[in-house]
Design a protein around this motif. Structure first.
Motif, PDB file in Angstrom:
ATOM      1  N   THR A 237       0.832  -1.202   0.000  1.00 17.47           N
ATOM      2  CA  THR A 237       0.000   0.000   0.000  1.00 17.47           C
ATOM      3  C   THR A 237       0.866   1.251   0.000  1.00 17.47           C
ATOM      4  N   GLU A 339     -12.513   9.681  -0.267  1.00 21.50           N
ATOM      5  CA  GLU A 339     -13.695   9.121   0.376  1.00 21.50           C
ATOM      6  C   GLU A 339     -13.829   7.640   0.076  1.00 21.50           C
ATOM      7  N   VAL A 340     -14.143   6.875   1.109  1.00 21.03           N
ATOM      8  CA  VAL A 340     -14.401   5.436   0.975  1.00 21.03           C
ATOM      9  C   VAL A 340     -15.668   5.131   1.775  1.00 21.03           C
ATOM     10  N   ASP A 341     -16.667   4.599   1.112  1.00 22.00           N
ATOM     11  CA  ASP A 341     -17.943   4.245   1.766  1.00 22.00           C
ATOM     12  C   ASP A 341     -18.531   5.407   2.546  1.00 22.00           C
ATOM     13  N   ARG A 374      -8.532   6.118  -3.957  1.00 21.50           N
ATOM     14  CA  ARG A 374      -9.807   5.483  -3.647  1.00 21.50           C
ATOM     15  C   ARG A 374      -9.912   4.114  -4.327  1.00 21.50           C
ATOM     16  N   ASP A 375      -9.526   4.057  -5.580  1.00 26.87           N
ATOM     17  CA  ASP A 375      -9.584   2.783  -6.309  1.00 26.87           C
ATOM     18  C   ASP A 375      -8.638   1.759  -5.681  1.00 26.87           C
ATOM     19  N   LEU A 377      -7.794   1.562  -2.558  1.00 29.36           N
ATOM     20  CA  LEU A 377      -8.333   1.121  -1.271  1.00 29.36           C
ATOM     21  C   LEU A 377      -9.562   0.249  -1.421  1.00 29.36           C
ATOM     22  N   THR A 378     -10.257   0.353  -2.539  1.00 31.96           N
ATOM     23  CA  THR A 378     -11.506  -0.403  -2.695  1.00 31.96           C
ATOM     24  C   THR A 378     -11.369  -1.571  -3.661  1.00 31.96           C
ATOM     25  N   SER A 379     -10.193  -1.750  -4.250  1.00 32.01           N
ATOM     26  CA  SER A 379     -10.017  -2.840  -5.218  1.00 32.01           C
ATOM     27  C   SER A 379      -9.848  -4.184  -4.504  1.00 32.01           C
TER      28      SER A 379
END
Length: 379
Positions: A237, A339-341, A374-375, A377-379
């Motif tokens: 990360t 932003e995430v969720d 964001r991508d 963290l959400t992938s």
């Protein structure tokens, strides 16, 4: 199932069992080993000849039959023979196996960059002349060895017999006023000691065996977080965020870019930047925990508005912390939320040491970078 091929010093008794322990509970990855003769460590031509490209290639060819997907030289000789030597090793074993390759020394260098390390505490089993050569090699890459804890041993087999308690005391002694501590040797039983001590010493402790496994997994694209030390937990990360920060700084021509992120699963918090990229001579901010970031005026503005904050100067609200101006010389900045969720997980910062009118392309660049984070963290 992805297969990792590792070249191992013949007298090494640590890295194989430790690597298997680190992978305990990780499914669908297997590790396979080939050995080459290594029995003693010194700067003599005789000992250095153990690490010839011909020997490396011959050992790697045996792994080709196992159809490995990545091959690594799991030894740290490049730390004193030089990074260019290890790049040659990487190219040679890659050619022998027909797959991507890396080495322990290159993995450590990648980890230093991902964690923003320029001040290092060094722990080795080696003699003083070898560790001095390591310090010289690292200095050429901008990494200063501040503290050097060593055992003055030359017999490689004996490295594996050093008690974990002894390594723990060396790590603690090396962890003063540094950004990280590194155990440079793949035949030290330091991986789990390193992981356990990080909270106590307050800095990442980067073990060679752990770092090598991390980089092999990262090359495979299988860098799932493994909760056995910072490099395995957050290394991939951090490395990805570092690349985003570097690209953003290049796109904007800024002096500094940082990424702050609350990611408890990887023990990342916004009070220390998860990644940073700086221009030549620009002071790093990544290791400064001095402020409660969520309470800053600018961050509260981001939380309320959830859009990019563009500040060509600081003569209007929201005001940044005075330390940003007085200590780090920042005169203009942009901040973009991630932003995430529905929650603001963190934010990107772009700093200028002079007042400047940010261009539309600069704003577009930071917002594109925010979307990339964001991508990620959400992938």
């Amino acid at each position: 199932m992805p297969r990792i091929g590792m070249l191992t010093p013949s007298s090494n008794t640590v890295l194989e069992p430790v690597t298997y322990r680190l992978l305990s509970g990780v499914e669908d990855v297997s590790v396979h080993f080939s050995r080459l003769p290594v029995t003693a460590i010194s700067l003599s031509d005789k000992e250095n000849s153990q690490f010839s490209l011909e020997r490396m290639s011959a050992a790697a060819e045996l792994l080709r039959d196992a159809a490995v997907d990545v091959v690594v030289w799991n030894g740290t000789a490049g730390s004193w023979l030089g990074f260019d030597y290890d790049r040659q090793v990487s190219a040679a074993i890659s050619a022998a196996c027909g797959v991507p390759a890396t080495t322990s020394t290159l993995a450590l260098l990648d980890a230093f960059r991902a964690f923003g390390v320029t001040r290092l505490g060094l722990v080795t089993p080696y003699t003083g002349d070898v560790t001095a050569k390591i310090a010289e090699t690292y200095a050429a890459e901008g990494i200063e060895v501040v503290n050097d804890e060593r055992l003055d041993i030359t017999d490689n087999f004996s490295f594996g017999s050093v008690p974990e308690q002894r390594l723990a005391s060396m790590i603690e002694a090396a962890a003063v006023d540094v950004h990280a501590v590194s155990l440079v040797c793949t035949n030290l039983r330091g991986a789990f000691v390193a992981a356990d001590l990080e909270a106590k010493v307050g800095v990442p402790v980067l073990d060679s065996v752990s770092a090598t496994l991390w980089k092999a997994l990262d090359v495979l694209g299988a860098g799932v977080p493994i909760d056995r030390g910072s490099v395995l937990l957050s290394g991939s990360t951090r490395a990805a965020l570092k690349r985003i920060c570097a690209s953003l700084r290049e796109a904007t021509g800024a002096d500094r870019t940082t990424m702050r992120l609350d990611l408890p699963s990887q023990r990342l918090g916004v009070d220390l930047a998860a990644a940073e990229d700086t221009g030549p001579g620009v002071r790093a901010i990544q290791h400064d925990p001095g402020l409660d970031q969520r309470k800053l005026n600018t961050v509260q503005w981001l939380e309320e508005h959830r859009r990019t904050l563009v500040q060509p100067h600081f003569r209007a609200d929201p005001q940044p912390p005075q330390a940003l101006i007085e200590t780090y010389g920042v005169q203009a900045q942009m901040l973009a939320p991630v932003e995430v969720d529905g929650a603001m997980a963190g934010w990107l910062s772009v700093h200028s040491l002079a007042e400047r009118d940010w261009r539309p392309t600069d704003i577009e660049a930071i917002e594109t970078a925010s979307a990339e984070v964001r991508d990620l963290l959400t992938s």
